[in-house]
Design a protein around this motif. Sequence first.
Motif, PDB file in Angstrom:
ATOM      1  N   ALA A 383     -52.990 -75.987 -18.001  1.00 42.24           N
ATOM      2  CA  ALA A 383     -52.109 -77.163 -17.969  1.00 42.24           C
ATOM      3  C   ALA A 383     -52.246 -77.965 -19.260  1.00 42.24           C
ATOM      4  N   ALA A 384     -53.486 -78.071 -19.765  1.00 43.87           N
ATOM      5  CA  ALA A 384     -53.705 -78.783 -21.033  1.00 43.87           C
ATOM      6  C   ALA A 384     -53.034 -78.054 -22.191  1.00 43.87           C
ATOM      7  N   LEU A 385     -53.151 -76.723 -22.218  1.00 44.78           N
ATOM      8  CA  LEU A 385     -52.513 -75.946 -23.292  1.00 44.78           C
ATOM      9  C   LEU A 385     -50.999 -76.078 -23.229  1.00 44.78           C
ATOM     10  N   ASN A 386     -50.452 -76.090 -22.022  1.00 45.58           N
ATOM     11  CA  ASN A 386     -49.007 -76.287 -21.868  1.00 45.58           C
ATOM     12  C   ASN A 386     -48.570 -77.632 -22.433  1.00 45.58           C
ATOM     13  N   ALA A 387     -49.441 -78.631 -22.281  1.00 46.86           N
ATOM     14  CA  ALA A 387     -49.090 -79.978 -22.721  1.00 46.86           C
ATOM     15  C   ALA A 387     -49.120 -80.124 -24.237  1.00 46.86           C
ATOM     16  N   ILE A 388     -49.983 -79.350 -24.904  1.00 47.38           N
ATOM     17  CA  ILE A 388     -50.155 -79.563 -26.349  1.00 47.38           C
ATOM     18  C   ILE A 388     -49.534 -78.473 -27.210  1.00 47.38           C
ATOM     19  N   LYS A 389     -49.140 -77.336 -26.608  1.00 43.96           N
ATOM     20  CA  LYS A 389     -48.565 -76.271 -27.435  1.00 43.96           C
ATOM     21  C   LYS A 389     -47.193 -76.699 -27.950  1.00 43.96           C
ATOM     22  N   ALA A 392     -45.492 -76.469 -33.953  1.00 38.42           N
ATOM     23  CA  ALA A 392     -46.373 -76.852 -35.049  1.00 38.42           C
ATOM     24  C   ALA A 392     -47.842 -76.549 -34.774  1.00 38.42           C
ATOM     25  N   VAL A 393     -48.155 -76.055 -33.576  1.00 36.39           N
ATOM     26  CA  VAL A 393     -49.553 -75.841 -33.193  1.00 36.39           C
ATOM     27  C   VAL A 393     -49.819 -74.359 -32.963  1.00 36.39           C
ATOM     28  N   ASN A 394     -50.868 -73.830 -33.591  1.00 32.62           N
ATOM     29  CA  ASN A 394     -51.278 -72.437 -33.413  1.00 32.62           C
ATOM     30  C   ASN A 394     -52.395 -72.394 -32.368  1.00 32.62           C
ATOM     31  N   VAL A 395     -52.054 -71.902 -31.171  1.00 30.70           N
ATOM     32  CA  VAL A 395     -53.013 -71.842 -30.056  1.00 30.70           C
ATOM     33  C   VAL A 395     -53.445 -70.396 -29.851  1.00 30.70           C
ATOM     34  N   ILE A 396     -54.755 -70.146 -29.869  1.00 33.27           N
ATOM     35  CA  ILE A 396     -55.299 -68.801 -29.655  1.00 33.27           C
ATOM     36  C   ILE A 396     -56.374 -68.879 -28.579  1.00 33.27           C
ATOM     37  N   MET A 406     -49.091 -66.663 -21.222  1.00 36.21           N
ATOM     38  CA  MET A 406     -48.387 -67.899 -21.551  1.00 36.21           C
ATOM     39  C   MET A 406     -47.545 -67.703 -22.803  1.00 36.21           C
ATOM     40  N   GLU A 407     -46.300 -68.080 -22.702  1.00 36.37           N
ATOM     41  CA  GLU A 407     -45.421 -68.007 -23.859  1.00 36.37           C
ATOM     42  C   GLU A 407     -45.842 -69.062 -24.876  1.00 36.37           C
ATOM     43  N   GLY A 408     -45.875 -68.671 -26.162  1.00 38.16           N
ATOM     44  CA  GLY A 408     -46.256 -69.598 -27.220  1.00 38.16           C
ATOM     45  C   GLY A 408     -47.743 -69.688 -27.450  1.00 38.16           C
ATOM     46  N   VAL A 409     -48.524 -68.845 -26.735  1.00 35.30           N
ATOM     47  CA  VAL A 409     -49.982 -68.839 -26.880  1.00 35.30           C
ATOM     48  C   VAL A 409     -50.430 -67.408 -27.177  1.00 35.30           C
ATOM     49  N   ASN A 410     -51.277 -67.237 -28.190  1.00 34.99           N
ATOM     50  CA  ASN A 410     -51.809 -65.926 -28.551  1.00 34.99           C
ATOM     51  C   ASN A 410     -53.082 -65.676 -27.747  1.00 34.99           C
ATOM     52  N   GLN A 411     -53.056 -64.672 -26.881  1.00 37.27           N
ATOM     53  CA  GLN A 411     -54.167 -64.446 -25.955  1.00 37.27           C
ATOM     54  C   GLN A 411     -54.867 -63.122 -26.237  1.00 37.27           C
ATOM     55  N   ILE A 429     -60.863 -65.142 -34.569  1.00 41.45           N
ATOM     56  CA  ILE A 429     -59.885 -66.204 -34.323  1.00 41.45           C
ATOM     57  C   ILE A 429     -59.941 -67.257 -35.431  1.00 41.45           C
ATOM     58  N   LEU A 430     -61.148 -67.583 -35.893  1.00 42.74           N
ATOM     59  CA  LEU A 430     -61.301 -68.621 -36.916  1.00 42.74           C
ATOM     60  C   LEU A 430     -60.652 -68.226 -38.239  1.00 42.74           C
ATOM     61  N   ARG A 431     -60.400 -66.927 -38.434  1.00 43.05           N
ATOM     62  CA  ARG A 431     -59.709 -66.465 -39.649  1.00 43.05           C
ATOM     63  C   ARG A 431     -58.193 -66.432 -39.458  1.00 43.05           C
ATOM     64  N   GLN A 432     -57.711 -66.852 -38.264  1.00 39.63           N
ATOM     65  CA  GLN A 432     -56.291 -66.817 -37.958  1.00 39.63           C
ATOM     66  C   GLN A 432     -55.631 -68.199 -38.047  1.00 39.63           C
ATOM     67  N   ASP A 433     -56.291 -69.131 -38.727  1.00 42.74           N
ATOM     68  CA  ASP A 433     -55.745 -70.474 -38.949  1.00 42.74           C
ATOM     69  C   ASP A 433     -55.334 -71.149 -37.637  1.00 42.74           C
ATOM     70  N   PRO A 434     -56.258 -71.236 -36.658  1.00 43.10           N
ATOM     71  CA  PRO A 434     -55.882 -71.859 -35.374  1.00 43.10           C
ATOM     72  C   PRO A 434     -55.977 -73.381 -35.429  1.00 43.10           C
ATOM     73  N   ASN A 435     -55.179 -74.044 -34.628  1.00 45.54           N
ATOM     74  CA  ASN A 435     -55.343 -75.476 -34.380  1.00 45.54           C
ATOM     75  C   ASN A 435     -56.124 -75.720 -33.099  1.00 45.54           C
ATOM     76  N   VAL A 436     -55.800 -74.901 -32.080  1.00 48.44           N
ATOM     77  CA  VAL A 436     -56.433 -75.044 -30.762  1.00 48.44           C
ATOM     78  C   VAL A 436     -56.989 -73.697 -30.331  1.00 48.44           C
ATOM     79  N   ILE A 437     -58.231 -73.693 -29.826  1.00 47.85           N
ATOM     80  CA  ILE A 437     -58.897 -72.465 -29.378  1.00 47.85           C
ATOM     81  C   ILE A 437     -59.363 -72.663 -27.940  1.00 47.85           C
ATOM     82  N   PHE A 438     -59.093 -71.681 -27.112  1.00 52.01           N
ATOM     83  CA  PHE A 438     -59.626 -71.676 -25.748  1.00 52.01           C
ATOM     84  C   PHE A 438     -60.570 -70.494 -25.605  1.00 52.01           C
TER      85      PHE A 438
END
Length: 756
Positions: A383-389, A392-396, A406-411, A429-438
């Motif tokens: 739910a948090a990822l849905n709220a912030i994706k 402009a945000v790279n979520v992995i 989840m659409e828009g999230v790299n899993q 993941i840290l080499r993939q220029d992420p903004n948000v990591i789960f």
Amino acid sequence: MPVYRFKCESCNYAGKLSVTEQYFPVFEAIVNPKCPHCGGEMVNKTTTMVSLTDLLLEEKLLTKEQLEDARDRQLGAKKPIHEVIVNMGFLTEDKLMAVASRAYNLPVVDLNNEKADSQVLQLLTYEQVKRYGVFPLRIEQGELVVAMSDPLDLVTLDDMRVITKMGIRPVLSTKSNISHFIEEFYAIDDDTYDFVKNIGDDLNVVPIEEDGEEKGLFEVEATGMDKSLAVRLTNFVLSEAVKLKASDIHVEPYEKFVEIRFRIDGILKSIKKFPVGISRLIIARIKALSQMDISETRKPQDGRSKVEIGEKKVDLRISIIPTYFGEKIVIRLLDYSQTRKTIESLGFQGSELKLFKESIKKPQGIVLITGPTGSGKTSTIYAALNAIKSEAVNVITIEDPIEYLMEGVNQIQVNPYKDVTFAKGLRSILRQDPNVIFIGEIRDSETAGIAFRAALTGHLVFSTLHTNSAIASIVRLQDVGLDLHIIASSLISVIAQRLVRVICPHCKQPYRPNNDIIEKFKLFIEKHDVLQFYKGNGCEKCNYSGYSGRTAIFEILKNDEHIQSLISNKASEKEILNEARKSGFMTLSEAGVVKVSQGLTTLDEVERISEVGWQEDDSKKEKVLPTYTSAGKLLRILVVDDEDDIRKVICKRLKDAGYEVLQARTGKEALACAFMENPDLIIMDVMMPEMDGLEATKKIRANLQTVSIPVIMLTAKQDKHSELAGLDAGADDYIAKPFDGNKLITRIRMLLQRGQ
């Protein structure tokens, strides 16, 4: 197959010829064979077909009178003549098969010595094998080998060719042998068959195939499979699970039955018991759906599948393990609609929601969600990822397993066999220029170190821990080797959560809880002015459970400057708790009582999922010390002393302090009670008959079941040597008689707190 008689006109040699399957059903295609003696032509123009009954008469296994009686009976029975002969007791099945083998030139097989192929069994449904009286054995050279008692049944042979799209190679077996194995391997008794056959074929359960995935031999759309009992039964179970909003399906084999249980609103409930073999049908179907190895029954297997049930798309996450009585299967049902949950729908209160939204909008740092398995941690993070994706945000994410796509999230799926672990995946993941990591879970020091360093270097990190409370997570992070200053500077907040069942709105009514449970939560009830309690009476809408759905309760520890300072200085949990309460921190128990005050849930639910104890602020003078376990039960203390007067005094003191008391008079009694009752603490006298306290304590410390039980030793001797002997035996504390009652209670509480 029929047998023809031929005679050579040159040398008068007489012989027989068995007609093999390729001549069916055109017998006129038979050519005249050559005589094996003179090579002349053996004439068949005047021959007659020799039937099985002719051979029985010829070999004097049947009389003409018996044959006539059987034919008279056959007129009303509508059965093959050979079956009527056996039923009338003129001939045994074994003798009939021996003659049939010679007549038809086919082998007789004992199915007890044959190994049935579980994949082949799926080619024909239970209805089909029952109707035709056949049992499929194996595939040889592209032909299906089928056991049958009447190989002249051309209709059956032709139907099986059409159904299986294979050539059919019959072998002989007795009708009773075939019937027995149909019931054993297809595992449907008459009652179950009557139940399953009434399940409609129109249950809307449609498998969703992955792109590019090839269909196998036993694909879910194969001819005959969709209407089989296995498919109907599995579809019915899946449909019922979705209808009842179950999160898990358990198929559990036992010695005499297989039980199907659903986990509904977090509670397992028995739904149906079937004959023991029926689990093979469901498991074979589920294995086919999830592309597992159907023939493998001795190793654990994991898989997943997607189905559309009604209007819902459901992801099935499947686990199969071998047990003593067969394979046990657990199916986790993941509803795709859960991926669209909003933060507001999770159950946060006003102030909690504000704190959580502030946490997930930080540009960097780490947010931890804690709780046991099944407490809703992943749903909260999704739910948090849905709220912030956003664009402009790279979520992995890196998960084990990926529960929802989840659409828009790299899993990323953890895969130890391909060297994809949390730690190694996180480095990539840290080499993939992420903004948000789960990170699915922090399990070791390496993963924890990388996660917290990422949180310090401009990334917002989400992860989970398995701890009982938000504050306990701080200690857990220290245990995995993280530096206190890194924890203090990286951590944004810790959210502990549990799921409680919601009272059914259709049968909700006021009630008065029992006094014991009110007393446990008395301080919170008074603090939040809870005047009215509700419960569900049970109705059709809630399946008579009184509950419908679940909501979460939370305790949120915000890592402000005061908490940061305490963490850096290695403060105790109690000190952090006292400081957090100044900012409005609520424990899970208190948050649960707030939900009770809103009429959402019951005190019983709060008691089930929360720890009771320390209900009042530590800043206050009067404290409610822990006399309850985490399950809400009284802590139990075993008092061991052979002097009745002393034992009675101690027991009364303990009962007045709110503990449950067990008693023993000797060391042997103490040992037996410790193993059977597993008390929370033992008060042990030293000098006792049969076995003294020192020996009993040593035995308690030597057993895995009792090694962690705190022991306070009592003795009349006050010398240092006796105290050291007691401590060497494994005692946690040592008190000399006569003792002060208040001092004893204080020491008991200290030991119990340390244990908790």
